[in-house]
Scaffold this motif. Structure first.
Motif, PDB file in Angstrom:
ATOM      1  N   LEU A  70      -5.433-101.846 -94.006  1.00 36.90           N
ATOM      2  CA  LEU A  70      -4.963-100.460 -93.810  1.00 36.90           C
ATOM      3  C   LEU A  70      -6.092 -99.492 -93.446  1.00 36.90           C
ATOM      4  O   LEU A  70      -7.179 -99.550 -94.021  1.00 36.90           O
ATOM      5  CB  LEU A  70      -4.290 -99.996 -95.106  1.00 36.90           C
ATOM      6  N   LYS A  71      -5.810 -98.597 -92.533  1.00 37.00           N
ATOM      7  CA  LYS A  71      -6.784 -97.583 -92.139  1.00 37.00           C
ATOM      8  C   LYS A  71      -6.870 -96.495 -93.209  1.00 37.00           C
ATOM      9  O   LYS A  71      -5.905 -96.276 -93.942  1.00 37.00           O
ATOM     10  CB  LYS A  71      -6.326 -96.920 -90.826  1.00 37.00           C
ATOM     11  N   PRO A  72      -7.987 -95.762 -93.272  1.00 36.49           N
ATOM     12  CA  PRO A  72      -8.051 -94.595 -94.161  1.00 36.49           C
ATOM     13  C   PRO A  72      -7.085 -93.504 -93.697  1.00 36.49           C
ATOM     14  O   PRO A  72      -6.671 -93.495 -92.531  1.00 36.49           O
ATOM     15  CB  PRO A  72      -9.499 -94.123 -94.041  1.00 36.49           C
ATOM     16  N   LEU A 123      -8.838-112.191 -89.015  1.00 33.02           N
ATOM     17  CA  LEU A 123      -9.643-111.779 -90.174  1.00 33.02           C
ATOM     18  C   LEU A 123      -9.433-110.313 -90.505  1.00 33.02           C
ATOM     19  O   LEU A 123      -9.696-109.881 -91.627  1.00 33.02           O
ATOM     20  CB  LEU A 123     -11.122-112.054 -89.894  1.00 33.02           C
ATOM     21  N   ASN A 124      -8.966-109.556 -89.525  1.00 31.47           N
ATOM     22  CA  ASN A 124      -8.699-108.130 -89.768  1.00 31.47           C
ATOM     23  C   ASN A 124      -7.438-107.759 -88.983  1.00 31.47           C
ATOM     24  O   ASN A 124      -7.413-107.868 -87.759  1.00 31.47           O
ATOM     25  CB  ASN A 124      -9.901-107.297 -89.325  1.00 31.47           C
ATOM     26  N   THR A 125      -6.401-107.319 -89.718  1.00 34.26           N
ATOM     27  CA  THR A 125      -5.132-107.022 -89.030  1.00 34.26           C
ATOM     28  C   THR A 125      -5.215-105.725 -88.234  1.00 34.26           C
ATOM     29  O   THR A 125      -4.298-105.400 -87.479  1.00 34.26           O
ATOM     30  CB  THR A 125      -3.957-106.932 -90.028  1.00 34.26           C
ATOM     31  N   ASP A 126      -6.329-104.977 -88.414  1.00 38.12           N
ATOM     32  CA  ASP A 126      -6.510-103.748 -87.643  1.00 38.12           C
ATOM     33  C   ASP A 126      -7.062-104.037 -86.242  1.00 38.12           C
ATOM     34  O   ASP A 126      -7.095-103.154 -85.393  1.00 38.12           O
ATOM     35  CB  ASP A 126      -7.434-102.789 -88.401  1.00 38.12           C
ATOM     36  N   ALA A 127      -7.502-105.247 -85.995  1.00 42.60           N
ATOM     37  CA  ALA A 127      -7.913-105.620 -84.634  1.00 42.60           C
ATOM     38  C   ALA A 127      -6.697-106.238 -83.951  1.00 42.60           C
ATOM     39  O   ALA A 127      -6.686-107.420 -83.582  1.00 42.60           O
ATOM     40  CB  ALA A 127      -9.095-106.580 -84.678  1.00 42.60           C
ATOM     41  N   GLU A 128      -5.646-105.401 -83.811  1.00 43.74           N
ATOM     42  CA  GLU A 128      -4.350-105.897 -83.344  1.00 43.74           C
ATOM     43  C   GLU A 128      -4.152-105.769 -81.841  1.00 43.74           C
ATOM     44  O   GLU A 128      -3.361-106.501 -81.258  1.00 43.74           O
ATOM     45  CB  GLU A 128      -3.227-105.150 -84.076  1.00 43.74           C
ATOM     46  N   GLY A 129      -4.899-104.838 -81.223  1.00 39.22           N
ATOM     47  CA  GLY A 129      -4.703-104.605 -79.789  1.00 39.22           C
ATOM     48  C   GLY A 129      -4.936-105.876 -78.991  1.00 39.22           C
ATOM     49  O   GLY A 129      -4.126-106.268 -78.146  1.00 39.22           O
ATOM     50  N   ALA A 169      -6.567-100.248 -72.646  1.00 40.42           N
ATOM     51  CA  ALA A 169      -6.292-100.270 -74.075  1.00 40.42           C
ATOM     52  C   ALA A 169      -7.168 -99.298 -74.854  1.00 40.42           C
ATOM     53  O   ALA A 169      -8.375 -99.189 -74.605  1.00 40.42           O
ATOM     54  CB  ALA A 169      -6.502-101.689 -74.613  1.00 40.42           C
ATOM     55  N   THR A 170      -6.561 -98.607 -75.819  1.00 36.43           N
ATOM     56  CA  THR A 170      -7.312 -97.834 -76.808  1.00 36.43           C
ATOM     57  C   THR A 170      -7.797 -98.853 -77.837  1.00 36.43           C
ATOM     58  O   THR A 170      -7.259 -98.941 -78.934  1.00 36.43           O
ATOM     59  CB  THR A 170      -6.388 -96.805 -77.474  1.00 36.43           C
ATOM     60  N   LEU A 171      -8.822 -99.636 -77.446  1.00 33.90           N
ATOM     61  CA  LEU A 171      -9.078-100.876 -78.172  1.00 33.90           C
ATOM     62  C   LEU A 171     -10.021-100.748 -79.361  1.00 33.90           C
ATOM     63  O   LEU A 171      -9.774-101.355 -80.395  1.00 33.90           O
ATOM     64  CB  LEU A 171      -9.592-101.949 -77.202  1.00 33.90           C
ATOM     65  N   THR A 172     -11.111 -99.976 -79.208  1.00 26.95           N
ATOM     66  CA  THR A 172     -12.097 -99.971 -80.296  1.00 26.95           C
ATOM     67  C   THR A 172     -12.712 -98.595 -80.562  1.00 26.95           C
ATOM     68  O   THR A 172     -13.066 -97.872 -79.623  1.00 26.95           O
ATOM     69  CB  THR A 172     -13.278-100.929 -79.978  1.00 26.95           C
ATOM     70  N   GLY A 173     -12.871 -98.289 -81.838  1.00 24.98           N
ATOM     71  CA  GLY A 173     -13.621 -97.098 -82.218  1.00 24.98           C
ATOM     72  C   GLY A 173     -15.065 -97.215 -81.749  1.00 24.98           C
ATOM     73  O   GLY A 173     -15.707 -96.207 -81.438  1.00 24.98           O
ATOM     74  N   ALA A 174     -15.573 -98.437 -81.657  1.00 17.09           N
ATOM     75  CA  ALA A 174     -16.957 -98.653 -81.237  1.00 17.09           C
ATOM     76  C   ALA A 174     -17.203 -98.147 -79.818  1.00 17.09           C
ATOM     77  O   ALA A 174     -18.312 -97.710 -79.487  1.00 17.09           O
ATOM     78  CB  ALA A 174     -17.296-100.142 -81.334  1.00 17.09           C
ATOM     79  N   ASN A 234     -10.514-112.989 -84.651  1.00 13.20           N
ATOM     80  CA  ASN A 234     -10.138-111.802 -83.855  1.00 13.20           C
ATOM     81  C   ASN A 234     -11.109-110.645 -84.039  1.00 13.20           C
ATOM     82  O   ASN A 234     -10.897-109.579 -83.469  1.00 13.20           O
ATOM     83  CB  ASN A 234      -8.693-111.358 -84.158  1.00 13.20           C
ATOM     84  N   ILE A 235     -12.161-110.821 -84.844  1.00 10.93           N
ATOM     85  CA  ILE A 235     -13.188-109.780 -84.942  1.00 10.93           C
ATOM     86  C   ILE A 235     -14.578-110.412 -84.877  1.00 10.93           C
ATOM     87  O   ILE A 235     -14.760-111.595 -85.197  1.00 10.93           O
ATOM     88  CB  ILE A 235     -13.082-108.947 -86.246  1.00 10.93           C
ATOM     89  N   GLY A 236     -15.556-109.575 -84.504  1.00  8.92           N
ATOM     90  CA  GLY A 236     -16.920-110.078 -84.353  1.00  8.92           C
ATOM     91  C   GLY A 236     -17.949-109.279 -85.124  1.00  8.92           C
ATOM     92  O   GLY A 236     -19.116-109.282 -84.765  1.00  8.92           O
ATOM     93  N   ILE A 273     -10.190 -97.427 -73.365  1.00  7.49           N
ATOM     94  CA  ILE A 273      -9.971 -95.986 -73.197  1.00  7.49           C
ATOM     95  C   ILE A 273      -9.883 -95.258 -74.544  1.00  7.49           C
ATOM     96  O   ILE A 273      -9.345 -94.156 -74.624  1.00  7.49           O
ATOM     97  CB  ILE A 273      -8.697 -95.703 -72.361  1.00  7.49           C
ATOM     98  N   ALA A 274     -10.429 -95.892 -75.603  1.00  6.07           N
ATOM     99  CA  ALA A 274     -10.324 -95.288 -76.943  1.00  6.07           C
ATOM    100  C   ALA A 274     -10.895 -93.868 -76.990  1.00  6.07           C
ATOM    101  O   ALA A 274     -10.400 -93.020 -77.725  1.00  6.07           O
ATOM    102  CB  ALA A 274     -11.019 -96.176 -77.966  1.00  6.07           C
ATOM    103  N   GLY A 275     -11.938 -93.592 -76.192  1.00 11.24           N
ATOM    104  CA  GLY A 275     -12.559 -92.270 -76.235  1.00 11.24           C
ATOM    105  C   GLY A 275     -12.011 -91.280 -75.222  1.00 11.24           C
ATOM    106  O   GLY A 275     -12.325 -90.093 -75.285  1.00 11.24           O
TER     107      GLY A 275
HETATM  108  N1  BES Z   1      -6.546 -98.526 -82.105  1.00  3.92           N
HETATM  109  C1  BES Z   1      -7.725 -98.887 -82.772  1.00  3.92           C
HETATM  110  C2  BES Z   1      -8.975 -98.389 -82.062  1.00  3.92           C
HETATM  111  C3  BES Z   1      -9.279 -96.923 -82.209  1.00  3.92           C
HETATM  112  C4  BES Z   1      -9.702 -96.406 -83.428  1.00  3.92           C
HETATM  113  C5  BES Z   1      -9.232 -96.105 -81.114  1.00  3.92           C
HETATM  114  C6  BES Z   1     -10.028 -95.071 -83.526  1.00  3.92           C
HETATM  115  C7  BES Z   1      -9.583 -94.769 -81.217  1.00  3.92           C
HETATM  116  C8  BES Z   1      -9.961 -94.252 -82.433  1.00  3.92           C
HETATM  117  C9  BES Z   1      -7.837-100.402 -82.878  1.00  3.92           C
HETATM  118  O1  BES Z   1      -6.651-101.084 -83.047  1.00  3.92           O
HETATM  119  C10 BES Z   1      -8.683-100.697 -84.072  1.00  3.92           C
HETATM  120  O2  BES Z   1      -8.240-100.417 -85.148  1.00  3.92           O
HETATM  121  N2  BES Z   1      -9.872-101.258 -83.849  1.00  3.92           N
HETATM  122  C11 BES Z   1     -10.772-101.557 -84.902  1.00  3.92           C
HETATM  123  C12 BES Z   1     -11.314-102.946 -84.659  1.00  3.92           C
HETATM  124  C13 BES Z   1     -12.089-103.497 -85.818  1.00  3.92           C
HETATM  125  C14 BES Z   1     -11.157-103.785 -86.972  1.00  3.92           C
HETATM  126  C15 BES Z   1     -12.781-104.764 -85.374  1.00  3.92           C
HETATM  127  C16 BES Z   1     -11.873-100.513 -84.891  1.00  3.92           C
HETATM  128  O3  BES Z   1     -12.284-100.083 -83.805  1.00  3.92           O
HETATM  129  O4  BES Z   1     -12.277-100.112 -85.965  1.00  3.92           O
END
Ligand code: BES
Ligand code: MN
Ligand code: ZN
Length: 498
Positions: free
Chosen positions: A277-279, A345-351, A374-379, A435-437, A464-466
């Motif tokens: 779960l996300k914060p 390993l992390n259900t939040d890496a679902e994209g 994809a809005t794929l990663t916060g990184a 599914n995560i690195g 395109i997350a940013g």
């Molecule tokens: N949808 C999020 C990515 C995201 C987070 C976009 C915040 C914009 C702002 C994606 O599904 C996600 O949760 N990614 C994780 C991956 C991690 C668990 C490896 C992330 O970026 O924290």
């Protein structure tokens, strides 16, 4: 808003408001000079007095008074001439349209489109002006109980060019209008709340697009996904009460057997993170996790409006990512449609989990190229902020093509590495890979995961997350990267026509 192209001298064109630029400090643009002459020096006197200095973003409205032969004149500050590049041009148009909307003018003549921008032609200026004007006019108030009914008077915007250089000006206008409408659709879908914009809602929107723009629609249901072995997509959908959908829209504008360009958009209509779960802070913004999907639908609409002579397929895997008694657990191992197994390993890496099965599904079209969005990663937000989207590709030529489309549309991307060295971070002791690195290079390892499903075609990935939405006071979807995708496809169509 409606747009048209005008040539002719600005002082002879009738208009509810004539918009001309002034450089800092106090230098009239060519159209401003022409108006000044017709007004017997009113503008130069005003500028000399210091009432308008041409500071970037400033405007001054001159209503009709005795001696003014024009209905209204709007002066727009352009900033220093030596710094007048893409950003300054767009800001001048933005300031102009915002000021016009405060007046009672129903139509206006914009003379900023004739200003030279280094490295750009008039066609570029036209497309950009239309996109910026529609952006300024955009409102999302359909969820308010009392939408603001005081609509501005402005209906028509004529864009002045110094000389009609032929068909490319008209094509630029058509592309600007199509792109702006595609962006508006993408923004609307992104801004809708997640209790309205569900996977089922996205499928209905696709059906409406299919009807209104003569596209072909196919929607796979959960049982179809089961039959096809889409274990990764299904794993994400497990926790949700909303049924997942795999939407395909096709535009067949090209030759019957010409291989299509396939666009795949991440359609997570709400990302809670699942069991991982996300914060709570800002979790509402995870309604924007379907902006990749929205950009695909917006681009399909633009392609159909432009009637491009290409075959294009838009694919949208759509589901929520929710926790619950039936949800996927960290440690679960699933088999993807490709046959490769993944340890989640992390259900939040679902994209990446929903995209990988959509990519395997795309193989059946034998695509000329596949681009996923994809809005794929916060990184990726940490790496590139809110200016450039991240670009990854397994084909150098495609990489350059996407990059220049982004540069031309002013919807920019920056190339990132897909080196094999990064693949090691995805190692799993139990499945083919995880599914995560880990934290280092999070945007890169997400792309490396996807690359394992792109072995059969030329592929590019846009993170395109940013760039897909803005936070804070201006919270809302941006409509990016519809301009890039539309320009990419339009450029392919132009190359074909030669
Ligand atoms: N949808 C999020 C990515 C995201 C987070 C976009 C915040 C914009 C702002 C994606 O599904 C996600 O949760 N990614 C994780 C991956 C991690 C668990 C490896 C992330 O970026 O924290
Ligand atoms: Mn997530
Ligand atoms: Zn997500």
């Amino acid at each position: 808003m409606e747009f048209s192209i005008k040539t002719g001298s600005p002082e002879k064109l009738k208009s509810g408001c004539t918009v001309v630029g002034v450089f800092a400090t106090r230098e009239l643009s060519p159209s401003a000079r022409a108006l000044d002459k017709a007004m017997r020096g009113t503008l130069s006197a005003l500028v000399k007095r210091g009432d308008f200095d041409g500071k970037a973003g400033s405007t001054l409205l001159l209503p009709r008074v005795d001696g003014n032969v024009f209905e209204r004149v709007l002066l727009v500050g352009l900033g220093p001439e030596s710094e007048f590049r893409e950003k300054a041009y767009r800001e001048a148009v933005r300031a102009a349209v915002a000021a016009l909307r405060e007046t009672a003018a129903r139509e206006a003549l914009l003379c900023l489109t004739e200003l030279p921008v280094a490295g750009r032609n008039q066609a570029w200026a036209i497309t950009q002006a239309v996109m910026v004007a529609m952006e300024v006019a955009y409102r999302f108030d359909r969820m308010k109980s009392k939408p603001d009914r005081s609509a501005p008077a402005l209906r028509q915007l004529a864009l002045r060019v110094s000389a009609r250089s032929g068909a490319d000006i008209d094509a630029a206008l058509v592309q600007g209008v199509a792109t702006a409408h595609g962006m508006r659709l993408a923004k609307d879908l992104g801004n809708l709340p997640p209790n309205v914009c569900t996977p089922t809602f996205l499928a209905e929107q696709a059906a409406q697009l299919a009807r209104s723009h003569r596209l072909k629609l196919e929607v796979l249901e959960q049982r179809d996904m089961q039959r096809l072995g889409m274990g990764a997509l299904l794993a994400v959908a497990r926790g949700s009460r909303q049924p997942p959908k795999l939407i395909s829209l096709s535009w067949n504008g090209g030759a019957r057997k010409a291989p299509p360009v396939v666009l795949i958009g991440k359609g997570i209509t709400f990302d809670t993170g699942g069991i991982s779960l996300k914060p709570a802070a800002e979790m509402d913004e995870m309604k924007f996790d379907m902006c990749g999907a929205a950009s695909v639908l917006g681009t399909m609409q633009a392609v159909a409006m432009m009637k491009l002579p290409l075959n294009v397929i838009g694919i949208v895997p759509a589901t929520e990512n929710m926790p619950g008694g039936n949800a996927t657990r960290p440690g679960d191992i699933v088999t993807t449609m490709s046959g490769q197994t993944v340890e989640i390993l992390n259900t939040d890496a679902e994209g990446r989990l929903i995209l990988c099965d959509a990519m395997t599904w795309a193989e059946r079209h034998q695509p000329a190229a596949v681009i996923d969005i994809a809005t794929l990663t916060g990184a990726c937000v940490i790496a590139l902020g809110h200016v450039a989207s991240g670009l990854y590709a397994n084909d150098e030529e495609l990489c350059q093509e996407v990059r220049s489309a982004g540069h031309n549309a002013w919807d920019r991307v920056w190339p990132m590495p897909l080196w094999e060295d990064y693949q090691e971070q995805l190692k799993s002791n139990f499945a083919d890979f995880a599914n995560i690195g880990g934290r280092p290079a999070g945007s890169v390892t997400a792309a490396c995961y996807l690359a394992r499903f792109a072995r059969k075609f030329s592929w590019a990935h846009l993170d395109i997350a940013g760039t897909a939405w803005k936070s804070g006071r201006e919270k809302g979807a941006t409509g990016r990267p519809v301009p890039l995708l539309t320009e990419f496809l339009a450029a392919r169509a132009r190359a074909r026509a030669q």
